[in-house]
Design an enzyme around this catalytic site. Structure first.
Site, short mmCIF file in Angstrom:
data_model
loop_
_atom_site.label_atom_id
_atom_site.label_comp_id
_atom_site.label_asym_id
_atom_site.label_seq_id
_atom_site.Cartn_x
_atom_site.Cartn_y
_atom_site.Cartn_z
N HIS A 1 -52.77 -27.10 50.98
CA HIS A 1 -51.49 -27.67 51.37
C HIS A 1 -50.45 -26.64 50.94
CE1 HIS A 1 -47.98 -30.16 51.71
NE2 HIS A 1 -47.77 -30.18 50.41
N ARG B 1 -47.35 -33.05 60.62
CA ARG B 1 -46.30 -32.13 61.11
C ARG B 1 -46.78 -31.41 62.37
NH1 ARG B 1 -44.77 -30.22 54.92
NH2 ARG B 1 -43.04 -31.70 54.68
N ARG C 1 -44.97 -23.61 46.46
CA ARG C 1 -45.63 -24.67 45.70
C ARG C 1 -46.41 -24.08 44.54
NH1 ARG C 1 -46.16 -25.73 51.11
NH2 ARG C 1 -45.34 -27.70 51.87
N ASP D 1 -49.35 -32.10 56.47
CA ASP D 1 -49.27 -30.92 57.34
C ASP D 1 -49.86 -31.26 58.72
OD1 ASP D 1 -49.04 -28.73 54.83
OD2 ASP D 1 -50.18 -30.55 54.48
P1 NAD Z 1 -38.41 -35.44 41.23
O1 NAD Z 1 -37.84 -34.39 40.35
O2 NAD Z 1 -37.48 -36.26 42.07
O3 NAD Z 1 -39.28 -36.45 40.38
C1 NAD Z 1 -40.25 -36.04 39.46
C2 NAD Z 1 -40.29 -37.09 38.39
O4 NAD Z 1 -41.36 -36.79 37.49
C3 NAD Z 1 -39.01 -37.16 37.55
O5 NAD Z 1 -38.48 -38.47 37.60
C4 NAD Z 1 -39.48 -36.80 36.13
O6 NAD Z 1 -38.78 -37.50 35.11
C5 NAD Z 1 -40.95 -37.22 36.21
N1 NAD Z 1 -41.79 -36.58 35.19
C6 NAD Z 1 -41.84 -35.27 34.82
N2 NAD Z 1 -42.78 -35.10 33.87
C7 NAD Z 1 -43.33 -36.32 33.64
C8 NAD Z 1 -44.37 -36.76 32.78
N3 NAD Z 1 -45.01 -35.95 31.94
N4 NAD Z 1 -44.68 -38.08 32.81
C9 NAD Z 1 -44.04 -38.93 33.63
N5 NAD Z 1 -43.05 -38.55 34.47
C10 NAD Z 1 -42.71 -37.26 34.47
O7 NAD Z 1 -39.49 -34.71 42.18
P2 NAD Z 1 -40.07 -35.25 43.55
O8 NAD Z 1 -39.24 -34.75 44.68
O9 NAD Z 1 -40.32 -36.70 43.40
O10 NAD Z 1 -41.45 -34.44 43.61
C11 NAD Z 1 -42.51 -34.79 42.73
C12 NAD Z 1 -43.71 -33.90 42.97
O11 NAD Z 1 -44.23 -34.16 44.29
C13 NAD Z 1 -43.39 -32.39 42.95
O12 NAD Z 1 -44.43 -31.68 42.34
C14 NAD Z 1 -43.30 -32.05 44.43
O13 NAD Z 1 -43.52 -30.67 44.67
C15 NAD Z 1 -44.42 -32.91 44.95
N6 NAD Z 1 -44.45 -33.11 46.38
C16 NAD Z 1 -45.67 -33.09 46.95
C17 NAD Z 1 -45.79 -33.23 48.31
C18 NAD Z 1 -47.17 -33.16 48.94
O14 NAD Z 1 -47.31 -33.11 50.16
N7 NAD Z 1 -48.23 -33.17 48.15
C19 NAD Z 1 -44.66 -33.41 49.12
C20 NAD Z 1 -43.42 -33.46 48.49
C21 NAD Z 1 -43.33 -33.30 47.12
#
Ligand code: NAD
Length: 311
Positions: free
Chosen positions: A173, A149, A86, A146
């Protein structure tokens, strides 16, 4: 309740879907830099409303289309690819956060900000700084995922429903997160006193294996299907529900800790009370010296990552 979801990818769309099914919001607004994707997700979600609680879902083409939201949820940005941690996403996602958060806050000055984008602790710090909001109004989903999980693994091992297991994962995280075994309980029984009806308490070696499995969960899911989204989607909806219903629910969300059990100046997860205004209180969970040392080390990991990207 009007919720703006920024980022219409796997996580944003699944969080929106979970919100619809749980009846969290009357209005969901979806923004993505990829307008066609936001439009498509909003249309797909709208066509599920008949079978959920009544709500409206719409996409918007600019960040200021998210105006007057009660909560703005940040799920936009780069996600882990196989082999990435991450923390590898920090520079890109902090830059994105700094670009977009001021416009979101100026459109919704009274909103709470809920950060999901990874690395969530570092991005929460960047979002807090970029927003100028009070620290009680900027939280991240943190280790709620987490902790769930870990609870699943304990429930399977001890053969009880996951809802009867109470155990926190705190800190980052990510890879330095800490399991608070000393305060874990199952059906009101402290974990160390578990047994003998359904087996003995997990040994230290088993606990280590469980924590390793929690830490590796995202890597396994990303390797198998490219992204994690169901569990984080419902975690996001659950945090939003605590806010929407003013629940005073205890959840280990990320927040800015000016001082917590001697640990200072870091955004990370510890058990917090969430209500309709955001972060109402933090709980001083009793922990062993070993757990406290590990938590302080986790804070140091996050601080170093923040320093590296100027957050
Ligand atoms: P994804 O690639 O499916 O979606 C990301 C989206 O963000 C895309 O549609 C993209 O067009 C959009 N985007 C990028 N830059 C942008 C901006 N400046 N303004 C508006 N939209 C923008 O990714 P995902 O699987 O949906 O994951 C999204 C985020 O969530 C990642 O950083 C991932 O690591 C995180 N995530 C966090 C957790 C957690 O527990 N906190 C868990 C899973 C994923």
């Amino acid at each position: 309740m009007r919720i703006a979801i920024v980022g219409a990818g796997s996580v944003g769309a699944t969080a929106a879907y979970a919100c619809l099914l749980r009846g969290v919001a009357e209005e969901l607004v979806i923004y993505d830099v990829n307008g066609a994707k936001a439009d498509a997700q909003a249309l797909d979600l709208t066509q599920s409303v008949q079978f959920a609680r009544m709500a409206s879902v719409r996409s918007v083409g600019e960040p200021d289309g998210c105006a007057d939201a009660d909560v703005v949820v940040l799920t936009a940005g780069a996600k882990q690819r196989p082999g990435q941690t991450r923390m590898d996403l920090a520079a890109d996602n902090v830059r994105m956060c700094r670009d977009i958060v001021p416009a979101l806050v100026s459109a919704s000055p009274d909103a709470l900000l809920l950060v999901v984008t990874n690395p969530v602790d570092v991005v929460t710090k960047a979002a807090l700084d970029a927003s100028g909001l009070d620290p009680t109004r900027v939280v991240g989903t943190g280790t709620v995922l987490d902790s769930s999980r870990l609870r699943v693994l304990l429930a399977q091992r001890c053969r009880v429903a996951v809802q009867n297991v109470h155990a926190y994962v705190v800190g980052e995280h990510g890879d330095s997160e800490v399991a608070l075994w000393s305060s874990a309980t199952i059906g009101g029984i402290p974990l160390e006193h578990w047994g003998p009806a359904l087996g003995e308490a997990p040994s230290p070696a088993e606990r280590e294996r469980m924590l390793a499995e929690v830490r590796e969960a995202a890597y396994r899911i990303v390797a198998g299907k490219g992204a994690t989204y169901y569990a984080i989607g419902v975690v996001t909806a659950r945090v939003l529900e605590a806010i929407a219903r003013n629940e005073r629910r205890v959840l280990p969300v990320t927040s800015y800790l000016d001082s917590y059990l001697g640990i200072e100046d870091v955004c990370m997860s510890v058990p917090c009370v969430l209500d309709g205004h955001g972060l109402a209180a933090r709980l001083d969970v009793p922990m062993t010296a070993g757990e406290h040392d590990a938590l302080a080390e986790s804070a140091a990991v996050i601080r170093r990552a923040c320093t590296a990207v100027g957050a």
